[in-house]
Write an enzyme that holds these catalytic residues in place. Structure first.
Site, PDB file in Angstrom:
ATOM      1  N   CYS A  13      -5.052   7.418   9.471  1.00 25.67           N
ATOM      2  CA  CYS A  13      -5.336   6.920  10.814  1.00 25.67           C
ATOM      3  C   CYS A  13      -4.933   7.932  11.875  1.00 25.67           C
ATOM      4  CB  CYS A  13      -4.589   5.600  11.051  1.00 25.67           C
ATOM      5  SG  CYS A  13      -5.107   4.275   9.931  1.00 25.67           S
ATOM      6  N   VAL A  52       8.337   7.303  16.487  1.00 28.53           N
ATOM      7  CA  VAL A  52       7.868   7.866  15.216  1.00 28.53           C
ATOM      8  C   VAL A  52       6.549   8.608  15.389  1.00 28.53           C
ATOM      9  CG1 VAL A  52       7.240   7.334  12.827  1.00 28.53           C
ATOM     10  CG2 VAL A  52       9.083   6.049  13.953  1.00 28.53           C
ATOM     11  N   ASP A 112       5.225   0.514  11.950  1.00 28.14           N
ATOM     12  CA  ASP A 112       4.082  -0.298  11.535  1.00 28.14           C
ATOM     13  C   ASP A 112       4.258  -1.775  11.865  1.00 28.14           C
ATOM     14  OD1 ASP A 112       2.702   1.874  10.552  1.00 28.14           O
ATOM     15  OD2 ASP A 112       3.533   1.693   8.539  1.00 28.14           O
ATOM     16  N   LYS A 142       0.829  -1.208   0.000  1.00 33.37           N
ATOM     17  CA  LYS A 142       0.000   0.000   0.000  1.00 33.37           C
ATOM     18  C   LYS A 142       0.861   1.254   0.000  1.00 33.37           C
ATOM     19  CE  LYS A 142      -1.673   1.697   3.880  1.00 33.37           C
ATOM     20  NZ  LYS A 142      -1.431   3.161   3.893  1.00 33.37           N
ATOM     21  N   ARG A 192      -3.555  10.097   2.683  1.00 33.95           N
ATOM     22  CA  ARG A 192      -2.471  11.071   2.648  1.00 33.95           C
ATOM     23  C   ARG A 192      -2.092  11.505   1.235  1.00 33.95           C
ATOM     24  NH1 ARG A 192      -1.145  13.561   7.132  1.00 33.95           N
ATOM     25  NH2 ARG A 192       1.055  13.603   6.597  1.00 33.95           N
TER      26      ARG A 192
END
Length: 461
Positions: free
Chosen positions: A132, A344, A322, A37, A108
Site C-alpha cells: 500500500c 510510523v 494499523d 496476514k 512485501r
C-alpha cells in the site's frame, strides 16, 4: 487427494466489484477473525529454510497469501492447499534463485525471500517490492543486514540482487529503527549463518514472537531478552514444522471499533487477548467496553458516552499504526477534540478526506502533536490529525474509493454508521488482506452486499 494451489500469476479479474452498505444501525452479532496476514505470509517464506515440508494451518484465504504462494511456486517450491485454511509448503523442489518479475510490486514478500534464499543459492534476485502507498517503506535496513552477514547487494532496474562468495556469518546488527520486516530478514539470515548473531533494537510485535516460535520448532536456537535484543546461535540445518497462524489482531481491533462506533455489540472469535496489548486500554478510555468470553473470544460494546483521546502510533507494544484508521472513525463519534499522532508512516491520513465527505470534521497538520519521539518532526509531512466530534455520518451519492488495505476497513465502519446507502470501490485493496468480508459481516446485522461495479447496463428490449 491433495490439490496443488492454482498458479494464477498474470491473470486478471474481468469483473470489478464494490460494496453496497446500508448504514445507520447498531451492528450486533458474532464474527471470527482470519489468521493474521502479517504472520501467514512470513511463515510461508520461513518454510523455505527447512529441508522438509512445512504445514501451516489457519492460513487466511486472502489475496496476499495467493500472491506469496505464486512467488514460491515461481522458484519451484511445491505449495499444496490441503483444505481451505491449510497449506503444505515443500521447499525441496526449489530450483530457481530469481523471483519472477511478474511478482514485482505485488507485496512485501520479495525482500524477505532475498535473505531466506541466500543460504541456498550463491546469487539471488528479487523484483521491486510493493504494498500500500502509505509512505516510504524503504528496504535499506534489509539490504544493510545482508551486507553485515557477508553478502554483497546490488540494486538493479528490476529489483535487487544479493550474492555471497562464502557462507554467511553471524554478526551484531543494531537496527536504526525496530522495523518488523528488517527484524524478519535478520532472523532468516541468522538462523543458518555460522556463529552467533545479536539483533539489537529488534521489533517485538506478536507476529515476530510467533515467527521465532516457528523457527525454534524447525530447529533454530534463538534467545530473547526483556528488551529489544534477540540472540541467535546459527545451526547447520532446519527441518519443516507444523504451525498454526495466530488470529489477526488488526482485524479484531477493527471489529471492536465497529461495535463501539455503531453502539452495537460484537463478539470476536479467534483472537488471543494478549495480542491486542494497549488497544484494550485506549478502547476503554474512549468509552468502549469488553469482556472475555473464553481464551480466544472477546465481546466488544459501548460502555458509556464516548470521550475524546490522544493517540500516538508506535512500534509494539505501542498503539499500532494499523489500528489508527478504524479507531479514527470511532473518535469522530466522541464528544470533544481528539488527536492522532502518526509516527510510523508519514502518509497515512489520506483516508480522512472520505470521512470528511460523510460528515467528519478533521484537520491535518505537519506538527508533532504528541510526546512520542517522531522521525517526521520538522519534515513537513502531514502526520498529525485533529478530529472534532461527535459528528453524525450521512451517506453521499458519490462512491468512496479505498486507497489502501487498512483504510478499507475504516471505510466499511464509516459506511456502517452513516445513515443511507454507501458504495465503496477499490475493494481489491481490502480483499487482498481480508478476503471477501461480506458473508462474515452479513451474518451479523450489517446490511452489506458485494455487487458488480459499475452496475452492468440493462439492454433495451
Amino acid at each position: 487427494m491433495m490439490k496443488s494451489m492454482p498458479n494464477t500469476a498474470g491473470t486478471s479479474q474481468q469483473t470489478t466489484y464494490a460494496y453496497r452498505i446500508e448504514g445507520g444501525y447498531p451492528v450486533v452479532g458474532e464474527i471470527t477473525c482470519l489468521g493474521a496476514k502479517n504472520f501467514a505470509t512470513k511463515a510461508m517464506v520461513a518454510a523455505l529454510l527447512g529441508e522438509t515440508p512445512t504445514i501451516l494451518t489457519n492460513v487466511p484465504p486472502i489475496g496476499d497469501v495467493q500472491i506469496t504462494a505464486e512467488m514460491l511456486m515461481g522458484i519451484g517450491a511445491r505449495v499444496e492447499q490441503l483444505d481451505e485454511t491449510t497449506l503444505l509448503i515443500d521447499p525441496t523442489t526449489v530450483n530457481a534463485s530469481t523471483v519472477p518479475l511478474a511478482q514485482s510490486g505485488s507485496n512485501r514478500a520479495p525482500i524477505l525471500l532475498l535473505g531466506a534464499l541466500l543460504h541456498r543459492f550463491e546469487r539471488v534476485s528479487v523484483p521491486v517490492v510493493g504494498g500500500c502507498q502509505i509512505g516510504a517503506r524503504k528496504v535499506d535496513f534489509h539490504l544493510d543486514a545482508i551486507q553485515r552477514f557477508g553478502g554483497v547487494v546490488q540494486e538493479t532496474p528490476e529489483g535487487y540482487t544479493a550474492q555471497r562468495v562464502q557462507p554467511l556469518r553471524g554478526t551484531h546488527i543494531h537496527l536504526p529503527y525496530p522495523s518488523v520486516g528488517a527484524t524478519e530478514t535478520c532472523l532468516f539470515l541468522s538462523v543458518l549463518a555460522e556463529g552467533r548473531t545479536l539483533i539489537s533494537n529488534a521489533a517485538i510485535e506478536p507476529e515476530i514472537f510467533e515467527l521465532i516460535t516457528m523457527l525454534r520448532s524447525m530447529g533454530a536456537i534463538i534467545f530473547t531478552s526483556p528488551g529489544r535484543d534477540i540472540r541467535v546461535e546459527g545451526v547447520k540445518r532446519l527441518t519443516g514444522t507444523r504451525m498454526t497462524v495466530l488470529g489477526d489482531r488488526i482485524e479484531a481491533a477493527s471489529w471492536a471499533s465497529l461495535a463501539c462506533a455503531s453502539d452495537g455489540d460484537v463478539t470476536v472469535h479467534g483472537i488471543r487477548p494478549d495480542s491486542l496489548g494497549n488497544f484494550l486500554s485506549y478502547y476503554q478510555q474512549v468509552g468502549g467496553g469488553f469482556e472475555f468470553v473464553d481464551a480466544n473470544s472477546i465481546r466488544f460494546f459501548r460502555r458509556r458516552k464516548l470521550s475524546p483521546a490522544i493517540i500516538e502510533t508506535d512500534v509494539y507494544p505501542g498503539f499500532s499504526t494499523d489500528w489508527q484508521q478504524p479507531f479514527a472513525v470511532l473518535l469522530t463519534q466522541a464528544d470533544g477534540i481528539s488527536i492522532i499522532h502518526e509516527t510510523v508512516y508519514e502518509k497515512r491520513f489520506g483516508y480522512l478526506k472520505a470521512l470528511n465527505r460523510l460528515g467528519a470534521r478533521t484537520q491535518l497538520t505537519t506538527h508533532c502533536l504528541g510526546s512520542v519521539p517522531c522521525r517526521y518532526r520538522d519534515m513537513n509531512y502531514e502526520h498529525s490529525a485533529i478530529i472534532i466530534g461527535p459528528t453524525p455520518f450521512t451517506a453521499v451519492d458519490e462512491e468512496i474509493v479505498i486507497p489502501d488495505l487498512r483504510a478499507g476497513l475504516a471505510y466499511v465502519i464509516a459506511a456502517a454508521i452513516a445513515r443511507g446507502t454507501s458504495v465503496i470501490t477499490g475493494i481489491h485493496f481490502l480483499e487482498r488482506g481480508y478476503g471477501n468480508i461480506v458473508p462474515r459481516l452479513a451474518a451479523m446485522n450489517l446490511k452489506i452486499e458485494r455487487i458488480p461495479y459499475p452496475t452492468p447496463a440493462v439492454a433495451e428490449v
